[in-house]
Design a protein around this motif. Sequence first.
Motif, mmCIF file in Angstrom:
data_model
loop_
_atom_site.group_PDB
_atom_site.id
_atom_site.type_symbol
_atom_site.label_atom_id
_atom_site.label_comp_id
_atom_site.label_asym_id
_atom_site.label_seq_id
_atom_site.Cartn_x
_atom_site.Cartn_y
_atom_site.Cartn_z
ATOM 1 N N ASP A 42 -21.800 -10.271 24.834
ATOM 2 C CA ASP A 42 -21.663 -9.647 24.766
ATOM 3 C C ASP A 42 -19.703 -10.194 24.745
ATOM 4 O O ASP A 42 -18.176 -9.917 24.458
ATOM 5 C CB ASP A 42 -21.313 -8.882 26.456
ATOM 6 N N PHE A 43 -19.481 -11.240 26.072
ATOM 7 C CA PHE A 43 -18.005 -12.009 26.220
ATOM 8 C C PHE A 43 -17.273 -12.402 24.901
ATOM 9 O O PHE A 43 -16.456 -11.623 25.064
ATOM 10 C CB PHE A 43 -18.091 -13.125 27.086
ATOM 11 N N TYR A 44 -17.814 -13.049 23.570
ATOM 12 C CA TYR A 44 -17.254 -12.924 22.349
ATOM 13 C C TYR A 44 -16.555 -12.297 21.796
ATOM 14 O O TYR A 44 -15.661 -12.712 20.945
ATOM 15 C CB TYR A 44 -17.850 -14.449 22.001
ATOM 16 N N ALA A 45 -17.374 -11.670 21.263
ATOM 17 C CA ALA A 45 -17.362 -10.180 20.236
ATOM 18 C C ALA A 45 -16.225 -9.281 21.310
ATOM 19 O O ALA A 45 -15.436 -8.945 20.457
ATOM 20 C CB ALA A 45 -18.748 -9.522 20.477
ATOM 21 N N SER A 46 -16.275 -9.644 22.584
ATOM 22 C CA SER A 46 -14.817 -8.789 23.340
ATOM 23 C C SER A 46 -13.605 -9.634 23.648
ATOM 24 O O SER A 46 -12.738 -8.705 23.778
ATOM 25 C CB SER A 46 -15.679 -8.503 24.870
ATOM 26 N N GLN A 47 -13.487 -10.413 22.987
ATOM 27 C CA GLN A 47 -12.851 -11.280 23.495
ATOM 28 C C GLN A 47 -11.824 -11.407 21.672
ATOM 29 O O GLN A 47 -10.382 -11.186 21.825
ATOM 30 C CB GLN A 47 -12.485 -12.815 22.621
ATOM 31 N N THR A 48 -12.535 -10.217 20.452
ATOM 32 C CA THR A 48 -12.046 -10.128 19.217
ATOM 33 C C THR A 48 -11.895 -8.333 19.057
ATOM 34 O O THR A 48 -10.867 -8.516 18.475
ATOM 35 C CB THR A 48 -12.906 -10.944 18.638
ATOM 36 N N TRP A 49 -12.795 -8.136 19.187
ATOM 37 C CA TRP A 49 -13.017 -7.008 18.859
ATOM 38 C C TRP A 49 -12.680 -5.749 20.152
ATOM 39 O O TRP A 49 -13.667 -5.746 21.033
ATOM 40 C CB TRP A 49 -13.819 -6.367 17.798
ATOM 41 N N ARG A 50 -11.742 -4.640 20.230
ATOM 42 C CA ARG A 50 -12.456 -3.327 21.797
ATOM 43 C C ARG A 50 -13.763 -2.416 21.289
ATOM 44 O O ARG A 50 -14.012 -1.877 19.938
ATOM 45 C CB ARG A 50 -11.106 -2.226 21.073
ATOM 46 N N ARG A 51 -14.061 -2.888 22.125
ATOM 47 C CA ARG A 51 -15.500 -2.162 21.923
ATOM 48 C C ARG A 51 -15.731 -0.628 21.666
ATOM 49 O O ARG A 51 -16.859 -0.367 20.240
ATOM 50 C CB ARG A 51 -16.843 -2.115 23.154
#
Length: 220
Positions: A42-51
Amino acid sequence: MNNLKSDSTHFNAVISGNHLISFPELSETQRQDVIDLMMYADFYASQTWRREEQWTSWMQYYQKQLLASGCQLVSNIVKEPIYITDASELDHIGFGVTGTARVGKLLELAQRSFKAARVSHYARHFFEFGSAAGSLSAFQVVPCEPVDGDTVRILICGLNASATVVSDDRGGDWRVNREMVIRLSGGIYSLSQKDYTAHRDRIRTRLLQVSRYNLRGVNI
């Protein structure tokens, strides 16, 4: 970051932000490993994209982090977008999976998780009062079960709800038409203690540095 290890026997699921992770039959160690891995992805995905705004890309990056951290993909979720105009249509969200793995228990646990996440509650509020279009919600339910000794089978089911609202005052009567689109994405993964061992310390260390997640134990 919260560690629920000390009282994990008192609940069968945890809620953290946009996740509901359920694990009624996992050991303490397996529970903690799954929680850590989901929060890390979750942390790494949220660093790159807005959920909410970039959900498809967010989910793809999230799942890539699982594969890079020891998970093996077993099958994918198969589900066309669902168009609904009434909250009651969400009472029984269903989907299929590819492959031949026996996942009936995980699918049943996913249904319980959706109910616990109160999906239909938010939908009812929208259909009664919603006035704005756009993304409404994006979250994951993550039911888990033990298989083959030290291996955990994990169902990742991401849900994205978006809405359209059209107002019409033709004929002197003001009418508001509301429609919700539900999209599901994800898959079934397996994670063995052997495969995860090489990643456990790295993931725990990074989560301790981030220190941003609040976990709440629940029973579903």
